[in-house]
Design a protein around this motif. Structure first.
Motif, PDB file in Angstrom:
ATOM      1  N   ASP A 181      38.690  10.288  42.397  1.00  0.00           N
ATOM      2  CA  ASP A 181      39.013   8.888  42.054  1.00  0.00           C
ATOM      3  C   ASP A 181      40.697   8.984  42.194  1.00  0.00           C
ATOM      4  O   ASP A 181      41.141   7.767  42.157  1.00  0.00           O
ATOM      5  N   ASN A 182      41.171   9.947  42.440  1.00  0.00           N
ATOM      6  CA  ASN A 182      42.711  10.255  42.847  1.00  0.00           C
ATOM      7  C   ASN A 182      42.776  10.566  44.203  1.00  0.00           C
ATOM      8  O   ASN A 182      42.664  11.862  44.572  1.00  0.00           O
ATOM      9  N   ALA A 183      43.134   9.518  45.157  1.00  0.00           N
ATOM     10  CA  ALA A 183      43.233  10.050  46.484  1.00  0.00           C
ATOM     11  C   ALA A 183      44.355  10.531  46.659  1.00  0.00           C
ATOM     12  O   ALA A 183      44.440  11.346  47.708  1.00  0.00           O
ATOM     13  N   TRP A 184      45.554  10.327  45.898  1.00  0.00           N
ATOM     14  CA  TRP A 184      46.630  11.276  46.259  1.00  0.00           C
ATOM     15  C   TRP A 184      46.376  12.591  45.928  1.00  0.00           C
ATOM     16  O   TRP A 184      47.043  13.405  46.906  1.00  0.00           O
ATOM     17  N   ALA A 185      45.823  12.855  45.012  1.00  0.00           N
ATOM     18  CA  ALA A 185      45.551  14.465  44.478  1.00  0.00           C
ATOM     19  C   ALA A 185      44.645  15.093  45.717  1.00  0.00           C
ATOM     20  O   ALA A 185      44.899  16.027  46.096  1.00  0.00           O
ATOM     21  N   ALA A 186      43.648  14.195  46.053  1.00  0.00           N
ATOM     22  CA  ALA A 186      42.791  14.768  46.901  1.00  0.00           C
ATOM     23  C   ALA A 186      43.308  15.029  48.182  1.00  0.00           C
ATOM     24  O   ALA A 186      43.113  15.852  48.825  1.00  0.00           O
ATOM     25  N   ALA A 187      44.270  13.930  48.633  1.00  0.00           N
ATOM     26  CA  ALA A 187      45.016  14.098  49.930  1.00  0.00           C
ATOM     27  C   ALA A 187      45.814  15.818  49.830  1.00  0.00           C
ATOM     28  O   ALA A 187      46.047  16.368  50.889  1.00  0.00           O
ATOM     29  N   GLN A 188      46.426  15.716  48.700  1.00  0.00           N
ATOM     30  CA  GLN A 188      47.268  16.859  48.697  1.00  0.00           C
ATOM     31  C   GLN A 188      46.492  18.240  48.803  1.00  0.00           C
ATOM     32  O   GLN A 188      46.849  19.349  49.429  1.00  0.00           O
ATOM     33  N   GLY A 190      33.493  -0.687  51.868  1.00  0.00           N
ATOM     34  CA  GLY A 190      33.354  -0.606  50.653  1.00  0.00           C
ATOM     35  C   GLY A 190      33.921   0.789  50.120  1.00  0.00           C
ATOM     36  O   GLY A 190      34.297   0.985  49.002  1.00  0.00           O
ATOM     37  N   ILE A 191      33.523   1.863  50.846  1.00  0.00           N
ATOM     38  CA  ILE A 191      33.745   3.045  50.453  1.00  0.00           C
ATOM     39  C   ILE A 191      35.260   3.365  50.462  1.00  0.00           C
ATOM     40  O   ILE A 191      35.963   3.918  49.531  1.00  0.00           O
ATOM     41  N   VAL A 192      35.913   2.740  51.695  1.00  0.00           N
ATOM     42  CA  VAL A 192      37.282   2.933  51.712  1.00  0.00           C
ATOM     43  C   VAL A 192      38.028   2.000  50.608  1.00  0.00           C
ATOM     44  O   VAL A 192      39.104   2.555  49.939  1.00  0.00           O
ATOM     45  N   ALA A 193      37.625   1.121  50.313  1.00  0.00           N
ATOM     46  CA  ALA A 193      37.978   0.175  49.168  1.00  0.00           C
ATOM     47  C   ALA A 193      38.096   1.029  47.697  1.00  0.00           C
ATOM     48  O   ALA A 193      39.024   0.893  46.975  1.00  0.00           O
ATOM     49  N   ASP A 194      36.915   1.458  47.716  1.00  0.00           N
ATOM     50  CA  ASP A 194      36.893   2.497  46.102  1.00  0.00           C
ATOM     51  C   ASP A 194      37.732   3.684  46.196  1.00  0.00           C
ATOM     52  O   ASP A 194      38.087   3.801  45.185  1.00  0.00           O
ATOM     53  N   ARG A 195      37.989   4.285  47.441  1.00  0.00           N
ATOM     54  CA  ARG A 195      38.852   5.539  47.407  1.00  0.00           C
ATOM     55  C   ARG A 195      40.256   5.190  47.398  1.00  0.00           C
ATOM     56  O   ARG A 195      40.942   5.692  46.774  1.00  0.00           O
ATOM     57  N   PHE A 196      40.641   3.953  48.228  1.00  0.00           N
ATOM     58  CA  PHE A 196      42.244   3.837  48.415  1.00  0.00           C
ATOM     59  C   PHE A 196      42.715   2.557  48.041  1.00  0.00           C
ATOM     60  O   PHE A 196      43.809   2.414  48.072  1.00  0.00           O
ATOM     61  N   GLY A 197      41.771   1.737  47.689  1.00  0.00           N
ATOM     62  CA  GLY A 197      42.288   0.517  46.985  1.00  0.00           C
ATOM     63  C   GLY A 197      42.782  -0.394  48.079  1.00  0.00           C
ATOM     64  O   GLY A 197      42.032  -0.784  49.110  1.00  0.00           O
ATOM     65  N   GLN A 198      43.799  -1.040  48.010  1.00  0.00           N
ATOM     66  CA  GLN A 198      44.382  -1.961  49.151  1.00  0.00           C
ATOM     67  C   GLN A 198      44.983  -1.102  50.528  1.00  0.00           C
ATOM     68  O   GLN A 198      45.090   0.111  50.348  1.00  0.00           O
ATOM     69  N   THR A 242      35.344  14.283  49.256  1.00  0.00           N
ATOM     70  CA  THR A 242      35.491  14.850  47.612  1.00  0.00           C
ATOM     71  C   THR A 242      34.952  13.662  46.587  1.00  0.00           C
ATOM     72  O   THR A 242      34.732  14.024  45.464  1.00  0.00           O
ATOM     73  N   ARG A 243      35.120  12.517  47.355  1.00  0.00           N
ATOM     74  CA  ARG A 243      34.740  11.097  46.195  1.00  0.00           C
ATOM     75  C   ARG A 243      35.500  11.238  44.989  1.00  0.00           C
ATOM     76  O   ARG A 243      35.216  10.843  43.803  1.00  0.00           O
TER      77      ARG A 243
END
Length: 316
Positions: free
Chosen positions: A190-197, A116-124, A187-188
């Protein structure tokens, strides 16, 4: 020498036992599938080979087994993004939660919670796989920058060892992508791309301690993997003995496959638990430095692509 606690990492393995068992089931399931399909292919090849002489029979048995092994390996490779989504990212997610002092459900509920956590953060799964590939590309650039800095140091004879050092550094960063994913989870955002950056910038500005610890862990991982390989020669020999024809050369391949399963199921998550401790410790209280962000943007098209996806995510 290193910035992680082995006892704490083992404790994380115990706390995330449902995922450890899940990993064992999946990776040894893959191993059994490889053996069964390889054996079936070898058996079919052996049957075909009965129509010819000994040389033809040996050749057809070999190619039948090789085809079976290659087919199964190809299927596993095709579904590698789902393995990342279901197993690796989920296991990292619960490790992060435990390191932050949270209480999680046990048993199968822990796996459901993590998914559930992974789906919330990263989607598909496809989105997570694409993100992971970009992260790996940037990590390689960071390692290359460090190699470049080391190559210009005025150390006699350094050029002669740079080839070995370069190969070792590439090996040592093999699990760092999961650490960056952990940052995005922690970091929770909503933007996984920015968090990864941001995670990549933090990694880059702390590359030295991260790589030192990764180097130690790489040594531990491959020593343990080699020991497992030696132990697995016995069951591999039994499997090969059951195969038709002269298949003794396959024993080493099966021993490697058995060792890979143990490494993926037990050794790698232990290494990730160690690296999570290091990353959270060395980056505590830090924010991404603009100069490092600019340096990565200049050096890596993957980093720039991450930025574009982060902007598009925000705009969307």
């Amino acid at each position: 020498m290193w910035d992680f606690s082995i006892a704490k990492s083992l404790g994380l393995m115990v706390k995330t036992a449902p995922f450890v068992v899940f990993r064992l089931m999946v990776y040894f399931g893959i191993t059994i599938a490889l053996i069964l399909v390889t054996g079936t292919g070898a058996g079919v090849g052996y049957g075909v080979g009965l129509m010819g002489d000994d040389g033809f029979r040996a050749s057809s048995t070999f190619w039948g087994g090789t085809l079976g092994f290659g087919l199964t390996a190809g299927v596993v490779f095709f579904f590698r993004d789902y393995l990342l989504y279901l197993i690796q990212a989920g296991h990292v997610a619960v490790m992060v939660e435990y390191l932050d002092g949270k209480t999680l459900p046990g048993g199968k509920g822990q796996i459901t919670y993590a998914q559930g956590i992974v789906a919330d953060r990263f989607g598909q799964a496809s989105a997570l796989f694409a993100l992971d590939q970009l992260i790996k590309g940037v990590i390689n650039v960071v390692t290359g920058l460090l190699e470049g800095l080391m190559s210009i140091l005025p150390i006699p004879g350094l050029d002669r060892v740079m080839g070995v050092l370069r190969a070792y550094l590439r090996l040592a960063v093999g699990l760092v992508d999961e650490i960056i994913l952990a940052h995005a989870l922690r970091t929770r955002s909503d933007n996984a791309w920015a968090a990864a950056q941001d995670g990549l910038v933090l990694y880059a500005q702390n590359a030295r301690p991260m790589l030192v610890n990764a180097a130690w862990l790489t040594l531990f991982v491959w020593l343990l993997s080699f020991l497992v390989f030696l132990v697995m020669l016995a069951p591999a020999a039994l499997v090969v003995w059951a195969l038709p024809g002269e298949s003794s050369g396959v024993m080493l391949v099966f021993a490697v496959v058995f060792a890979w399963a143990v490494k993926a199921a037990l050794i790698e998550p232990f290494a990730v638990a160690c690296m999570l401790q290091v990353f959270f410790k060395v980056t505590e209280g830090q924010t991404p430095k603009p100069e490092w962000s600019a340096r990565l943007a200049q050096a890596s098209d993957k980093f720039r692509e991450l930025g574009e996806k982060a902007v598009n995510w925000t705009m969307g």
